[in-house]
Write a protein that holds these residues in place. Structure first.
Motif, PDB file in Angstrom:
ATOM      1  N   GLN A  28     -20.449  -7.954 -26.310  1.00 48.38           N
ATOM      2  CA  GLN A  28     -19.672  -8.986 -25.745  1.00 48.38           C
ATOM      3  C   GLN A  28     -17.847  -8.937 -26.212  1.00 48.38           C
ATOM      4  O   GLN A  28     -17.144  -9.488 -25.211  1.00 48.38           O
ATOM      5  CB  GLN A  28     -20.039  -9.773 -24.438  1.00 48.38           C
ATOM      6  N   GLN A  29     -18.073  -9.483 -26.696  1.00 50.77           N
ATOM      7  CA  GLN A  29     -17.080 -10.131 -27.891  1.00 50.77           C
ATOM      8  C   GLN A  29     -15.695  -9.145 -28.357  1.00 50.77           C
ATOM      9  O   GLN A  29     -14.804  -9.712 -27.673  1.00 50.77           O
ATOM     10  CB  GLN A  29     -17.402 -11.352 -29.044  1.00 50.77           C
ATOM     11  N   ILE A  30     -16.659  -7.877 -28.144  1.00 46.95           N
ATOM     12  CA  ILE A  30     -15.585  -7.138 -28.966  1.00 46.95           C
ATOM     13  C   ILE A  30     -15.589  -6.604 -27.346  1.00 46.95           C
ATOM     14  O   ILE A  30     -13.678  -5.835 -27.296  1.00 46.95           O
ATOM     15  CB  ILE A  30     -16.457  -5.385 -29.485  1.00 46.95           C
ATOM     16  N   GLN A  31     -16.321  -5.942 -26.929  1.00 44.57           N
ATOM     17  CA  GLN A  31     -15.272  -5.971 -25.278  1.00 44.57           C
ATOM     18  C   GLN A  31     -13.964  -6.766 -24.472  1.00 44.57           C
ATOM     19  O   GLN A  31     -13.629  -6.199 -23.710  1.00 44.57           O
ATOM     20  CB  GLN A  31     -16.525  -5.198 -24.324  1.00 44.57           C
ATOM     21  N   ALA A  32     -14.454  -7.972 -24.682  1.00 46.08           N
ATOM     22  CA  ALA A  32     -13.834  -9.128 -24.350  1.00 46.08           C
ATOM     23  C   ALA A  32     -11.983  -8.730 -25.045  1.00 46.08           C
ATOM     24  O   ALA A  32     -11.247  -8.421 -24.225  1.00 46.08           O
ATOM     25  CB  ALA A  32     -14.374 -10.350 -24.394  1.00 46.08           C
ATOM     26  N   ALA A  33     -12.630  -8.647 -26.001  1.00 44.46           N
ATOM     27  CA  ALA A  33     -11.037  -8.556 -26.911  1.00 44.46           C
ATOM     28  C   ALA A  33     -10.477  -7.073 -27.024  1.00 44.46           C
ATOM     29  O   ALA A  33      -9.167  -7.432 -26.759  1.00 44.46           O
ATOM     30  CB  ALA A  33     -11.266  -8.120 -28.009  1.00 44.46           C
ATOM     31  N   ILE A  34     -11.124  -6.293 -26.473  1.00 44.35           N
ATOM     32  CA  ILE A  34     -10.203  -4.378 -25.840  1.00 44.35           C
ATOM     33  C   ILE A  34     -10.070  -5.120 -24.262  1.00 44.35           C
ATOM     34  O   ILE A  34      -8.183  -4.678 -24.315  1.00 44.35           O
ATOM     35  CB  ILE A  34     -11.381  -3.606 -25.650  1.00 44.35           C
ATOM     36  N   ASN A  70      -6.195  12.980 -23.426  1.00 45.18           N
ATOM     37  CA  ASN A  70      -5.991  13.276 -22.108  1.00 45.18           C
ATOM     38  C   ASN A  70      -7.333  13.069 -21.566  1.00 45.18           C
ATOM     39  O   ASN A  70      -7.099  12.878 -19.965  1.00 45.18           O
ATOM     40  CB  ASN A  70      -5.904  14.481 -21.720  1.00 45.18           C
ATOM     41  N   THR A  71      -8.443  12.056 -22.099  1.00 44.47           N
ATOM     42  CA  THR A  71      -9.666  11.616 -21.536  1.00 44.47           C
ATOM     43  C   THR A  71     -10.215  10.214 -22.464  1.00 44.47           C
ATOM     44  O   THR A  71      -9.184  10.221 -23.569  1.00 44.47           O
ATOM     45  CB  THR A  71     -10.796  12.915 -21.291  1.00 44.47           C
ATOM     46  N   LEU A  72     -11.063   9.537 -22.396  1.00 42.06           N
ATOM     47  CA  LEU A  72     -11.986   8.781 -22.889  1.00 42.06           C
ATOM     48  C   LEU A  72     -13.259   9.507 -22.832  1.00 42.06           C
ATOM     49  O   LEU A  72     -14.037  10.164 -22.570  1.00 42.06           O
ATOM     50  CB  LEU A  72     -11.654   7.384 -21.980  1.00 42.06           C
ATOM     51  N   LYS A  73     -13.791   8.385 -24.577  1.00 48.59           N
ATOM     52  CA  LYS A  73     -14.814   9.186 -24.716  1.00 48.59           C
ATOM     53  C   LYS A  73     -16.009   8.182 -25.300  1.00 48.59           C
ATOM     54  O   LYS A  73     -14.921   7.339 -25.439  1.00 48.59           O
ATOM     55  CB  LYS A  73     -15.098  10.007 -26.059  1.00 48.59           C
ATOM     56  N   ILE A  74     -16.915   7.904 -25.184  1.00 45.06           N
ATOM     57  CA  ILE A  74     -17.966   6.381 -25.476  1.00 45.06           C
ATOM     58  C   ILE A  74     -18.055   6.644 -26.872  1.00 45.06           C
ATOM     59  O   ILE A  74     -18.707   7.820 -26.979  1.00 45.06           O
ATOM     60  CB  ILE A  74     -19.133   6.372 -24.555  1.00 45.06           C
ATOM     61  N   ARG A  75     -17.974   5.935 -27.757  1.00 39.71           N
ATOM     62  CA  ARG A  75     -18.421   5.498 -29.187  1.00 39.71           C
ATOM     63  C   ARG A  75     -19.076   4.680 -28.992  1.00 39.71           C
ATOM     64  O   ARG A  75     -18.930   3.136 -28.401  1.00 39.71           O
ATOM     65  CB  ARG A  75     -17.137   5.893 -30.216  1.00 39.71           C
ATOM     66  N   HIS A  76     -20.457   4.689 -29.715  1.00 39.26           N
ATOM     67  CA  HIS A  76     -20.954   3.419 -30.169  1.00 39.26           C
ATOM     68  C   HIS A  76     -21.526   3.670 -30.719  1.00 39.26           C
ATOM     69  O   HIS A  76     -21.116   4.113 -32.270  1.00 39.26           O
ATOM     70  CB  HIS A  76     -23.027   3.753 -29.988  1.00 39.26           C
ATOM     71  N   VAL A  77     -20.984   2.059 -31.311  1.00 39.18           N
ATOM     72  CA  VAL A  77     -20.650   1.274 -32.959  1.00 39.18           C
ATOM     73  C   VAL A  77     -21.490  -0.390 -32.864  1.00 39.18           C
ATOM     74  O   VAL A  77     -22.219  -0.826 -31.931  1.00 39.18           O
ATOM     75  CB  VAL A  77     -19.556   0.340 -32.868  1.00 39.18           C
ATOM     76  N   PRO A  78     -22.124  -0.387 -33.933  1.00 36.01           N
ATOM     77  CA  PRO A  78     -22.734  -1.777 -34.948  1.00 36.01           C
ATOM     78  C   PRO A  78     -22.238  -2.981 -33.817  1.00 36.01           C
ATOM     79  O   PRO A  78     -21.265  -2.503 -34.161  1.00 36.01           O
ATOM     80  CB  PRO A  78     -23.519  -0.958 -35.437  1.00 36.01           C
ATOM     81  N   ALA A  79     -23.011  -3.597 -33.680  1.00 33.71           N
ATOM     82  CA  ALA A  79     -21.914  -4.846 -33.150  1.00 33.71           C
ATOM     83  C   ALA A  79     -22.553  -5.729 -33.893  1.00 33.71           C
ATOM     84  O   ALA A  79     -24.256  -5.666 -34.531  1.00 33.71           O
ATOM     85  CB  ALA A  79     -21.868  -5.440 -31.684  1.00 33.71           C
ATOM     86  N   LEU A  80     -23.307  -7.542 -34.189  1.00 33.24           N
ATOM     87  CA  LEU A  80     -23.491  -8.150 -33.934  1.00 33.24           C
ATOM     88  C   LEU A  80     -24.801  -8.537 -33.285  1.00 33.24           C
ATOM     89  O   LEU A  80     -25.849  -8.553 -33.998  1.00 33.24           O
ATOM     90  CB  LEU A  80     -22.632  -9.401 -33.867  1.00 33.24           C
ATOM     91  N   ASP A  81     -24.819  -7.506 -32.457  1.00 34.17           N
ATOM     92  CA  ASP A  81     -25.960  -7.779 -31.342  1.00 34.17           C
ATOM     93  C   ASP A  81     -26.709  -6.788 -30.779  1.00 34.17           C
ATOM     94  O   ASP A  81     -27.855  -6.992 -30.342  1.00 34.17           O
ATOM     95  CB  ASP A  81     -26.206  -9.081 -30.243  1.00 34.17           C
TER      96      ASP A  81
END
Length: 94
Positions: A28-34, A70-81
């Motif tokens: 959630q913190q990473i997504q908020a920073a973005i 020309n598009t977005l792709k989802i990448r899953h990364v490890p976070a604290l939680d």
């Protein structure tokens, strides 16, 4: 591989103020920073469990991407939680 490395290094040099380390932040913190900055450079461990660190630019929307993408792709990364925090990267389908 070489082209990807050049792009990544270039992005890191262009956006040093919006960089962060994923392991010290919750998803959630990473997504908020973005959302707050529009894009960030995120350093995170590679998925193979080795010592290699990866760097990517994650964005809030396609407007944050260079014109070549020309598009977005989802990448899953490890976070604290979580081991799979979903974030957007710029992508070219061509």
């Amino acid at each position: 591989m070489r082209k990807s490395l050049v792009v990544i290094v270039g992005v890191v040099l262009l956006f040093p103020n919006n960089s962060t380390w994923a392991a010290g932040q919750s998803c959630q913190q990473i997504q908020a920073a973005i959302r707050e900055h529009g894009s960030i450079i995120l350093r995170y461990p590679s998925g193979n469990g080795g010592p290699i660190q990866r760097y990517d630019q994650f964005v809030a929307n396609l407007n944050e991407c260079p014109a070549a993408f020309n598009t977005l792709k989802i990448r899953h990364v490890p976070a604290l939680d979580t081991d799979a925090c979903p974030l957007h990267i710029c992508w070219n389908n061509d």
